[in-house]
Design an enzyme around this catalytic site. Structure first.
Site, mmCIF file in Angstrom:
data_model
loop_
_atom_site.group_PDB
_atom_site.id
_atom_site.type_symbol
_atom_site.label_atom_id
_atom_site.label_comp_id
_atom_site.label_asym_id
_atom_site.label_seq_id
_atom_site.Cartn_x
_atom_site.Cartn_y
_atom_site.Cartn_z
ATOM 1 N N GLY A 1 30.429 41.404 -18.481
ATOM 2 C CA GLY A 1 31.575 42.158 -18.988
ATOM 3 C C GLY A 1 31.512 43.605 -18.575
ATOM 4 O O GLY A 1 30.689 43.994 -17.745
ATOM 5 N N ASN A 2 32.397 44.399 -19.135
ATOM 6 C CA ASN A 2 32.381 45.835 -18.852
ATOM 7 C C ASN A 2 32.721 46.605 -20.127
ATOM 8 O O ASN A 2 33.034 46.016 -21.155
ATOM 9 C CB ASN A 2 33.339 46.172 -17.697
ATOM 10 C CG ASN A 2 34.774 45.830 -18.028
ATOM 11 O OD1 ASN A 2 35.378 46.432 -18.917
ATOM 12 N ND2 ASN A 2 35.329 44.840 -17.333
#
Ligand code: CTP
Length: 438
Positions: free
Chosen positions: A225-226
């Site tokens: 993810g980020n």
């Protein structure tokens, strides 16, 4: 709760903005206490005008204590002060939350049988109505017609939220999150602050905003993810609602409450984001891709949790590239599947060969979008921060420096550029009467 934008809320120099909080007789009346608290704590001068039915749900002492003012629902209290005219005429904003089907009907037909409807008739300031009722009542042709009438007069009638209603049923009709109604009020007050901008220049327009960061599962418990918070997308959605647009927010893994008045589609992966954005973009006037989709996903998702190996070796993770949603939509010929204005976001750092704006110009061309909002993140990340510095680059060669400000400030600057580039509204979705075509 997300960032407050009250710094933009003062329409009069040195004076507290005067807000009338109307409360109609629905069970959601108790949620208006939270809206009232937010308004007073952020420096607004609030007069609460409940209907008689609202007082059945929440009593006058509560409204009086929270607003610091006496409360009346009829026109016979303090008649010498002519409250049925004075309160509406001196308001900078009237917000009614919840607005029941009955209140919408009385407002649409110009009835003046209590203090709140008198106030609505005498107010010359922006009016925001936040309806809450059962789905059947919201969808009834009488309510639909009343809402259309009110919108045609420039009243901002928020779409109710979907979810659990009173009793066991669920559907459309919930009062939006009070904190988000507050954010809408702040935006509307800021827009009416005398800068000459038409308040509802997105009325009759359908816009799509994506927000947040996608997650690509590795196994049942892990993902790639980020750090995207979704705050900028939220600010864009709130700003578009305040400017009168019909808004779909496609939100990836953001934990913020739904913006008041927006339709929210929650997704997790880039594939889901793509599907939701493509569906929502059908027939839309504008698409703003503020989301941070993961560019890669694991080639395979393990159905069982990936275990540590005894020899200490880490498992290799093969990745495959995700589709580029912005590029895909932008490449289509303008028409039902390609909104007239497509906007991308880019967080850039310069390198030894090229500056931030050179790289951004190249990205604008590569992506084929109409506008690219460029954040220079050389000095540090903007993820989760309340403020932004940005330049909006346009395919037509324009470059607009937005300068340092809140995400709400940037959101309005982006919509300003979108509005400049929107074509005439589609004939099957005319602008609301009395509103400019954009
Ligand atoms: N975007 C998209 N689909 C993707 C990746 C990005 O639609 N799979 C959109 C983002 O929402 C954003 C814009 O493209 O509006 C720019 O994102 P960015 O990550 O800067 O673009 P990339 O093409 O991934 O560029 P880079 O190689 O510099 O990371």
């Amino acid at each position: 709760m997300s960032t407050s934008t009250t710094d933009e809320a003062a329409p009069h120099d040195g004076e507290r903005p005067r807000v009338v909080l109307g409360v109609a007789g629905g069970i959601a009346a108790y949620k208006a206490c939270e809206l009232l608290r937010r308004l007073t704590e952020s420096g607004h001068d609030v007069t609460v005008v409940p209907t008689a039915a609202a007082l059945e749900f929440v009593g006058a002492p509560t409204w009086s204590a929270l607003s610091g003012k006496p409360v009346a629902s009829d026109v016979w209290t303090s008649v010498h002060e002519v409250p049925h005219v004075r309160i509406g005429k001196s308001a900078d904003l009237v917000v009614v939350a919840p607005a029941t089907a009955d209140l919408l009907a009385r407002a649409a037909h110009g009835l003046a049988d209590d203090l709140l409807t008198n106030t609505l008739l005498t107010a010359r300031c922006p009016v925001v109505l936040a309806p809450a009722m059962h789905t059947e009542m919201w969808e009834h042709p009488a309510t639909v017609a009343n809402v259309a009438t009110l919108r045609s007069r420039g009243v901002l009638v928020l779409e109710p939220a979907e979810g659990r209603l009173t009793g066991a049923d669920t559907g459309k009709g919930r009062l939006p999150d009070p904190g988000e109604i507050f954010e809408t009020c702040v935006q509307v007050l800021a827009r009416s602050g005398g800068d000459g901008a038409p308040a509802q220049d997105l009325a009759g327009r359908r816009v799509v905003v994506s927000a947040g960061g996608t997650r690509e599962p590795l196994d049942p418990v892990r993902f790639l993810g980020n750090r995207s918070s979704g705050l900028q997308g939220w600010a864009l959605a709130r700003a578009a609602v305040a400017r009168g647009a019909s808004v779909t927010l496609v939100a990836a893994n953001a934990t913020l409450p739904d913006p008041a008045g927006a339709r929210v589609v929650r997704v997790e992966t880039t594939a889901q984001l793509r599907e939701a954005v493509l569906a929502a973009a059908e027939g839309a006037d504008a698409l703003v891709m503020a989301a941070a989709p993961a560019d890669f996903r694991p080639t395979e998702v393990s159905t069982a949790k990936i275990k540590k190996a005894d020899d200490g070796a880490a498992p290799p993770i093969a990745l495959v590239q995700n589709p580029d949603i912005l590029r895909e939509v932008a490449a289509r010929p303008v028409g039902p599947t390609r909104p007239g204005v497509v906007v991308g976001f880019a967080a850039e750092t310069g390198d030894a060969h090229a500056g931030v704006l050179d790289l951004a110009r190249a990205k604008l061309t590569r992506k084929g979008c109409d506008l690219l909002v460029v954040n220079d993140v050389s000095g540090g990340a903007v993820f989760g921060s309340p403020d932004n510095d940005a330049v909006v680059l346009a395919a037509d060669g324009a470059a607009v420096e937005v300068g340092h400000g809140s995400k709400a400030h940037l959101a309005h600057a982006v919509w300003d550029q979108v509005v400049l580039r929107l074509g005439p509204a589609s004939p099957d979705r005319p602008p609301r009467p009395g509103q400019p075509p954009g």
